[in-house]
Design a protein around this motif. Structure first.
Motif: not given
Length: 125
Positions: A34, A39, A41, A51, A67, A122
């Motif tokens: 991301s 963020a 995941l 990330n 995300a 994102d």
């Protein structure tokens, strides 16, 4: 008796794997990241980290990537698959009866491959 045993052993070795499984495997390594450092995941609701993450997808399974970030809308991506043409080499081994239908298809799912091996997801802020 020894000849029959040798013939059966040879056949079982030949038919124990499909071409797509043999050449490309039954899984794919996928990178997920991301652009937002905060963020979180997820792969199939399993937290992978913040990330970026690396995950091994089994070709037989289906996956959902997410995300999330506090205060933002969650973004979901479903990876797609296509037919792996390497599977067709099984026609040369046993006319595809065992190698394609049983091994590459039903047992391992290797007759498919994921279209992407890298995802950028994102959250929608």
């Amino acid at each position: 008796m020894k000849t029959i045993f040798t013939a059966l052993l040879t056949c079982s070795i030949l038919f124990s794997t499909g071409c797509a499984t043999m050449f490309n495997g039954s899984s794919q390594t996928v990178n997920i990241r991301s652009n937002d450092a905060d963020a979180k995941l997820y792969v199939n609701e399993e937290y992978m980290g913040k990330n970026n993450a690396v995950y091994t997808f089994k070709k037989k399974e289906n996956y959902v990537l997410k995300a999330e970030k506090t205060g933002c809308k969650t973004t979901t991506v479903i990876p797609t698959k296509t037919f792996d043409p390497t599977t067709l080499l099984g026609v040369l081994v046993d006319w595809g009866i065992i190698s394609i239908l049983v091994v590459d298809g039903a047992a391992t799912g290797s007759w498919q491959k994921f279209n992407q091996t890298s995802f950028v997801i994102d959250p929608d802020c």
